[in-house]
Write a protein that holds these residues in place. Structure first.
Motif, PDB file in Angstrom:
ATOM      1  N   UNK A   6      44.190  32.180  51.663  1.00  0.00           N
ATOM      2  CA  UNK A   6      43.472  31.471  50.640  1.00  0.00           C
ATOM      3  C   UNK A   6      41.873  31.500  50.776  1.00  0.00           C
ATOM      4  N   UNK A   7      41.385  31.369  51.944  1.00  0.00           N
ATOM      5  CA  UNK A   7      39.891  31.542  52.148  1.00  0.00           C
ATOM      6  C   UNK A   7      39.504  32.787  51.699  1.00  0.00           C
ATOM      7  N   UNK A   8      40.385  33.878  52.655  1.00  0.00           N
ATOM      8  CA  UNK A   8      39.953  35.327  52.259  1.00  0.00           C
ATOM      9  C   UNK A   8      40.036  35.658  50.890  1.00  0.00           C
ATOM     10  N   UNK A   9      41.068  35.047  50.067  1.00  0.00           N
ATOM     11  CA  UNK A   9      41.156  35.423  48.731  1.00  0.00           C
ATOM     12  C   UNK A   9      39.811  34.868  48.123  1.00  0.00           C
ATOM     13  N   UNK A  10      39.400  33.816  48.449  1.00  0.00           N
ATOM     14  CA  UNK A  10      38.154  33.154  47.554  1.00  0.00           C
ATOM     15  C   UNK A  10      37.034  33.857  48.105  1.00  0.00           C
ATOM     16  N   UNK A  11      36.886  34.402  49.300  1.00  0.00           N
ATOM     17  CA  UNK A  11      35.665  35.106  49.546  1.00  0.00           C
ATOM     18  C   UNK A  11      35.822  36.407  48.826  1.00  0.00           C
ATOM     19  N   UNK A  12      36.721  36.948  48.644  1.00  0.00           N
ATOM     20  CA  UNK A  12      37.105  38.391  47.922  1.00  0.00           C
ATOM     21  C   UNK A  12      36.625  38.210  46.573  1.00  0.00           C
ATOM     22  N   UNK A  13      36.962  37.216  45.837  1.00  0.00           N
ATOM     23  CA  UNK A  13      36.671  36.739  44.591  1.00  0.00           C
ATOM     24  C   UNK A  13      35.418  36.158  44.114  1.00  0.00           C
ATOM     25  N   UNK A  14      34.730  35.578  45.254  1.00  0.00           N
ATOM     26  CA  UNK A  14      33.303  35.637  44.865  1.00  0.00           C
ATOM     27  C   UNK A  14      32.477  36.596  45.336  1.00  0.00           C
ATOM     28  N   UNK A  15      32.918  37.553  46.125  1.00  0.00           N
ATOM     29  CA  UNK A  15      32.219  38.764  46.172  1.00  0.00           C
ATOM     30  C   UNK A  15      32.285  39.711  44.930  1.00  0.00           C
ATOM     31  N   UNK A  16      33.468  39.715  44.388  1.00  0.00           N
ATOM     32  CA  UNK A  16      33.534  40.498  43.039  1.00  0.00           C
ATOM     33  C   UNK A  16      32.788  39.862  42.118  1.00  0.00           C
ATOM     34  N   UNK A  17      32.514  38.588  41.912  1.00  0.00           N
ATOM     35  CA  UNK A  17      31.705  37.985  40.980  1.00  0.00           C
ATOM     36  C   UNK A  17      30.419  38.318  40.945  1.00  0.00           C
ATOM     37  N   UNK A  18      29.988  38.289  42.506  1.00  0.00           N
ATOM     38  CA  UNK A  18      28.427  38.594  42.711  1.00  0.00           C
ATOM     39  C   UNK A  18      28.167  40.037  42.310  1.00  0.00           C
ATOM     40  N   UNK A  19      29.098  40.864  42.692  1.00  0.00           N
ATOM     41  CA  UNK A  19      28.998  42.415  42.400  1.00  0.00           C
ATOM     42  C   UNK A  19      28.841  42.760  40.855  1.00  0.00           C
ATOM     43  N   UNK A  20      29.636  42.168  40.007  1.00  0.00           N
ATOM     44  CA  UNK A  20      29.675  42.228  38.693  1.00  0.00           C
ATOM     45  C   UNK A  20      28.346  41.747  38.316  1.00  0.00           C
TER      46      UNK A  20
END
Length: 157
Positions: A6-20
């Motif tokens: 769950x933490x890894x998914x959250x980190x990935x989702x935050x990264x995607x939003x930062x990249x967008x």
């Protein structure tokens, strides 16, 4: 799913939003001709390819691309405008790849009014440096997808 997943998914989702958000900011800076601020989004050894223009290596060459080369293109006068949609972003640790559809509004050189839209593909390689995402490589593929060559008298199905 355990807590680590769950933490890894959250980190990935935050990264995607930062990249967008980084990429949206970049396109806005391009539209406003804010080259200095735009260059802050690139890493020092970044590469930029815009259609037949490039590759340009490093911030100094990329600055020349946007300060001298692009403004000399007749279709960019008086001012073109860009927007991006449909991101597909893949994050792998401190590296990521993104593919976007980019639309460029081409003005009529005589009047400055909107003349037509051109669809392009924008591929970007990202890298996280000091906790911040940056552009490592930008590749604009104009007129994408390329239309098939049609021979006279041959129908396309």
């Amino acid at each position: 799913m355990d807590i680590d997943e769950m933490q890894q998914k959250l980190v990935t989702m935050e990264s995607i939003e930062e990249i967008k958000n980084l990429t949206y900011k970049y396109v806005n800076l391009v539209n406003c001709c804010q080259v200095k601020e735009m260059l802050d989004i690139y890493v020092d050894d970044a590469v930029a390819i815009c259609g037949d223009l490039g590759p340009y290596h490093g911030k100094a060459e990329i600055a020349q691309l946007f300060k001298k080369v692009v403004p000399s293109i007749p279709l960019s006068k008086p001012r073109d405008a860009h927007f991006i949609v449909q991101p597909i972003i893949t994050v792998k640790g401190d590296n990521a790849e993104g593919t976007w559809l980019m639309y460029i509004l081409i003005p009529d050189p005589a009047t400055g009014y909107a003349q037509r839209w051109v669809q392009n593909k924008l591929d970007i390689e990202y890298i996280r440096v000091g906790g911040k995402w940056k552009f490592k490589k930008l590749h604009l593929i104009p007129g994408w997808p390329l239309l098939p060559v049609v021979q006279p008298g041959v129908s396309v199905k």
